[in-house]
Motif scaffolding. Structure first.
Motif, short mmCIF file in Angstrom:
data_model
loop_
_atom_site.label_atom_id
_atom_site.label_comp_id
_atom_site.label_asym_id
_atom_site.label_seq_id
_atom_site.Cartn_x
_atom_site.Cartn_y
_atom_site.Cartn_z
N THR A 171 -7.62 -3.21 -5.83
CA THR A 171 -7.91 -2.65 -4.50
C THR A 171 -6.65 -2.29 -3.72
OG1 THR A 171 -7.99 -4.87 -3.53
CG2 THR A 171 -10.07 -3.94 -4.34
N TYR A 172 -5.47 -2.58 -4.29
CA TYR A 172 -4.22 -2.41 -3.54
C TYR A 172 -4.01 -0.96 -3.10
CZ TYR A 172 0.74 -2.86 -2.31
OH TYR A 172 1.93 -2.84 -1.64
N CYS A 173 -4.22 -0.02 -4.01
CA CYS A 173 -3.98 1.39 -3.68
C CYS A 173 -4.77 1.83 -2.46
CB CYS A 173 -4.33 2.29 -4.88
SG CYS A 173 -3.05 2.38 -6.12
N LYS A 174 -6.06 1.55 -2.50
CA LYS A 174 -6.92 1.99 -1.39
C LYS A 174 -6.61 1.23 -0.12
CE LYS A 174 -9.40 5.22 -3.27
NZ LYS A 174 -9.25 6.62 -2.78
N ALA A 175 -6.45 -0.09 -0.24
CA ALA A 175 -6.22 -0.92 0.95
C ALA A 175 -4.92 -0.55 1.65
CB ALA A 175 -6.21 -2.40 0.57
N MET A 176 -3.88 -0.24 0.87
CA MET A 176 -2.56 0.06 1.43
C MET A 176 -2.30 1.57 1.49
SD MET A 176 -1.66 -2.93 2.16
CE MET A 176 -0.10 -2.44 2.87
N HIS A 177 -3.32 2.37 1.16
CA HIS A 177 -3.19 3.84 1.17
C HIS A 177 -2.04 4.31 0.28
CE1 HIS A 177 -6.00 3.71 4.54
NE2 HIS A 177 -5.19 2.83 5.12
N ALA A 178 -1.77 3.52 -0.78
CA ALA A 178 -0.65 3.85 -1.66
C ALA A 178 -0.92 5.09 -2.51
CB ALA A 178 -0.35 2.66 -2.58
N ASP A 179 -2.19 5.52 -2.57
CA ASP A 179 -2.51 6.71 -3.34
C ASP A 179 -2.53 7.97 -2.48
OD1 ASP A 179 -4.69 5.86 -1.93
OD2 ASP A 179 -6.14 6.11 -3.55
N GLU A 180 -2.06 7.83 -1.23
CA GLU A 180 -2.01 8.98 -0.33
C GLU A 180 -0.56 9.44 -0.18
OE1 GLU A 180 -3.81 7.95 3.37
OE2 GLU A 180 -5.62 7.13 2.42
N GLN A 181 -0.35 10.72 -0.28
CA GLN A 181 1.00 11.26 -0.20
C GLN A 181 1.64 10.90 1.15
OE1 GLN A 181 1.61 15.58 0.21
NE2 GLN A 181 3.05 15.47 -1.49
N GLY A 182 2.83 10.31 1.06
CA GLY A 182 3.57 10.01 2.27
C GLY A 182 3.09 8.79 3.02
N ALA A 183 2.17 8.03 2.43
CA ALA A 183 1.68 6.84 3.12
C ALA A 183 2.81 5.84 3.33
CB ALA A 183 0.55 6.19 2.32
#
Length: 292
Positions: A171-183
């Motif tokens: 869940t890390y990517c979604k929770a930390m918005h790590a899969d969003e460009q420039g997050a």
């Protein structure tokens, strides 16, 4: 993951406790590839025959290709062109080449178990920051005494705790918005949700991979330059902060840390505040010239 006793022996009591906590959570520090272990063994034995060292590196075609991509940087423009790994070793030096090899092998050591797109975007950002950091270091080496290979190594490793946590927590990517460009990673939110700090994880990865202490410290404090006194790590953090800002500026994305870091970065790099914008433009111009 069994606790690496050799690693624990290099850490303070608090750091050893951090490693044990990571193990308890199922977080795994990435192992070093065989080629790195072999190279370190050769260097520790004092092997100076470049043909032997080049053969060791050349075992892995992917590493060779990545090494050639890095040394095409404008940071090494006076030494180009390179026709072989042996020529790279001769021009740059064995220790400097080893640093670059460490950097280029990290992405393969922390592979994507899920969300491959997020991992690819992360490593693309890390490579960009590393390349920009190389250019900054090359320009300011006489003032800062940080070399391009060291800056590239720090640029690649500075956020390496992120993909380690991405591997462990689905869940890390979604929770930390790590899969969003420039997050931008919110450290307080990261700690609240996962009881883990990617800076600490990255620091421990650096220790595990036997990176120079000042680079490990720069990884640990790259969001907190003020925590470092008159130390080589502070200079490295200044280079990283500027490289990160230039990356985000180039992407037209706001960097919430830059306003608070700008003055200290300029001072640490021996730049007058009024000269900083022009210097930044020059570095970005050189960075883009490498893309063509």
């Amino acid at each position: 993951m069994a606790i690496d006793q050799a690693l624990l022996a290099t850490l303070s009591d608090d750091e050893s406790k951090s490693v044990r906590r990571l193990v308890e959570k199922g977080i795994k520090l990435p192992p070093q590839p065989h080629v790195l272990e072999e190279l370190r063994h050769l260097l520790s034995r004092g092997v100076t025959d470049l043909r032997v060292i080049a053969r060791s590196i050349s075992q892995d075609a992917g590493i060779v290709a990545a090494l050639f991509r890095v040394v095409q940087s404008a940071a090494y423009r006076r030494m180009q062109p390179f026709a072989s790994v042996e020529e790279i070793l001769q021009a740059i030096g064995t220790r400097q080449t080893f640093n670059i090899v460490q950097a280029v092998t990290l992405a393969t050591a922390i592979g994507a178990r899920h969300n491959a797109k997020a991992f690819e975007a992360f490593w693309a950002r890390s490579r960009a920051v590393g390349q920009i950091a190389m250019l900054i270091a090359e320009d300011r080496v006489s003032v800062c005494n940080v070399f391009p290979d060291q800056a590239y190594l720090a640029g690649i490793f500075h956020d390496c705790g992120v993909p380690v946590l991405m591997q462990r927590f689905s869940t890390y990517c979604k929770a930390m918005h790590a899969d969003e460009q420039g997050a931008w990673l919110d450290l307080a939110e990261e700690d609240r949700r996962f009881n883990a700090d990617h800076c600490v994880v990255g620091y421990l990865v650096g220790k595990h991979w036997k990176l120079p202490d000042f680079i490990c410290d720069a990884i640990r404090f790259h969001h907190h330059m003020g925590s470092l006194g008159n130390h080589a790590a502070r200079t490295m953090v200044a280079i990283l902060q500027l490289a990160i800002q230039l990356y985000y500026q180039d992407m037209h994305i706001d960097n919430p840390e830059w306003a608070g870091a700008r003055e200290a970065v300029a001072e640490e790099l021996g730049l007058h505040a009024d000269a900083l914008p022009e210097f930044m433009d020059e570095i970005l111009d050189r960075y883009h010239s490498e893309e063509h």
